[in-house]
Design an enzyme around this catalytic site. Structure first.
Site, PDB file in Angstrom:
ATOM      1  N   GLY A  75      33.774  41.837  47.126  1.00 29.60           N
ATOM      2  CA  GLY A  75      34.610  42.982  46.784  1.00 29.60           C
ATOM      3  C   GLY A  75      33.761  44.176  46.390  1.00 29.60           C
ATOM      4  CB  VAL A 126      35.500  35.174  49.070  1.00 30.37           C
ATOM      5  CG1 VAL A 126      34.282  35.921  49.584  1.00 30.37           C
ATOM      6  CG2 VAL A 126      36.363  36.062  48.188  1.00 30.37           C
ATOM      7  CG  ASN A 138      33.888  42.644  41.721  1.00 33.21           C
ATOM      8  OD1 ASN A 138      34.139  42.964  40.569  1.00 33.21           O
ATOM      9  ND2 ASN A 138      34.383  43.298  42.777  1.00 33.21           N
ATOM     10  CB  SER A 191      40.216  39.761  33.318  1.00 31.19           C
ATOM     11  OG  SER A 191      41.149  40.582  32.626  1.00 31.19           O
ATOM     12  CE1 TYR A 221      43.090  39.526  37.529  1.00 31.02           C
ATOM     13  CE2 TYR A 221      43.445  40.183  35.241  1.00 31.02           C
ATOM     14  CZ  TYR A 221      42.664  40.177  36.381  1.00 31.02           C
ATOM     15  OH  TYR A 221      41.447  40.827  36.369  1.00 31.02           O
ATOM     16  CE  LYS A 276      39.910  37.791  37.150  1.00 32.10           C
ATOM     17  NZ  LYS A 276      38.715  37.766  38.038  1.00 32.10           N
TER      18      LYS A 276
END
Length: 261
Positions: free
Chosen positions: A17, A58, A84, A138, A152, A156
Site C-alpha cells: 500500500g 496481498v 502497511n 492502529s 476494524y 487490528k
C-alpha cells in the site's frame, strides 16, 4: 542529509500500500535513509511514483508468492518489510449492522494479508539471519470504537497479538518484528472514512472527526497526525539504531491513550 546518515544504504525494503497515504510517506522516508524501495498495490497509480513498483493484491496467497519470487529474482532478497495495507469499508453502527462479509473483508485486509505476506517473505530473512518486519496497526487495536469501526479495531487487535507472537518466534533467528499503531492520520482514506461516517449520522466531515476524537477520550494535541510523522518513526525502527527493539507496539497518537502501562 549527510551521507553518513543514510543508514539504510544497501537495504531493500517493501512497503505494501505504498502508493498513497501513510504507505507513501513511509516509502519516501526509507528512500531518504538510503534504501532501495519497492511499493506494492493492486494497481499502479496513474501519477508518477519515485519507487519501484510491483502489482499485488496481498489478500491473495498467489500474489504474495509471486511478489516474493520477483523480489528474490530482481533484488536478491528483502531486508525490510512494512505491512502497511489495511483499512475498512464496513458500515458504522456497531455489532448489529455488520454482516459476515464485513467481518471477512476486514479480517482479510487487516490481519490475513500481513500473515500471508510474512509467510512468503520471512523465511528468506531467517535463512539470511537478518531482517525487519513492521506491521502498521492502529490505535483502535488498543482502544476500540464500537460505533464507528467495530470490526476494524477487532482485526487490528488480532494483528497486534500475531505480531508479538511472531516477534518472539523469530527473534533468535535474526529477524525483528515491530508494530506501529497510529492514531488518526490525515490521509485521503481517513477523510473518506470520516465523510462516510459523518453522512451516516448527519454530520460534516469536521464534526465527524471531532466526534471520533471525543469518543477516544480526546486527543491532547487536538489534531490529526501527518503521514510523515508516522514515517519518521518507522524509519527509525527499521534502522540499525533500533537493533535491540523487537516485539514492541509503538503507539503514535498525539497522547490519546491516557495511560502507558
Amino acid at each position: 542529509m549527510n551521507s553518513t546518515e543514510k543508514e539504510l544504504t544497501g537495504k531493500v525494503a517493501l512497503v505494501t500500500g505504498g502508493t498513497k497515504g501513510i504507505g507513501k510517506a513511509i516509502a519516501d522516508q526509507l528512500a531518504v535513509l538510503g534504501a532501495t524501495v519497492i511499493v506494492s498495490a493492486r494497481s499502479k497509480p496513474t501519477e508518477d511514483i519515485n519507487h519501484d513498483f510491483i502489482a499485488a493484491d496481498v489478500t491473495k496467497s498467489s500474489d504474495n508468492e509471486n511478489l516474493a519470487l520477483k523480489i528474490t529474482e530482481q533484488y536478491g532478497g528483502l531486508d525490510i518489510l512494512v505491512n502497511n495495507v489495511g483499512g475498512t469499508s464496513s458500515p458504522a453502527g456497531g455489532f448489529g449492522v455488520l454482516s459476515d462479509e464485513d467481518w471477512e473483508k476486514d479480517l482479510q485486509l487487516n490481519l490475513l494479508a500481513a500473515i500471508k505476506l510474512d509467510k512468503a517473505l520471512v523465511p528468506s530473512m531467517i535463512e539470511r539471519n537478518t531482517g525487519v518486519v513492521i506491521h502498521i496497526s492502529s490505535l483502535n487495536g488498543k482502544l476500540p470504537l464500537y460505533a464507528s469501526n467495530f470490526s476494524y479495531g477487532v482485526t487490528k487487535a488480532a494483528l497486534n497479538n500475531y505480531s508479538k507472537a511472531l516477534a518472539n518466534e523469530v527473534a533468535s533467528k535474526g529477524v525483528r518484528v515491530i508494530t506501529v499503531s497510529p492514531g488518526m492520520v490525515k490521509t485521503t482514506a481517513m477523510e473518506a472514512f470520516l465523510s462516510s461516517y459523518g453522512n451516516s449520522i448527519g454530520k460534516t466531515l469536521d464534526e465527524a472527526a471531532q466526534l471520533v476524537m471525543d469518543s477516544l477520550g480526546g486527543v491532547p494535541m487536538n489534531r490529526l497526525a501527518q503521514p510523515e510523522e508516522i514515517a519518521h518513526l518507522v524509519g527509525f525502527l527499521a534502522s540499525p539504531k533500533a537493533s535491540y527493539i523487537t516485539g514492541a507496539n509503538y503507539v503514535i497518537d498525539g497522547g490519546t491513550i491516557p495511560t502507558t502501562f
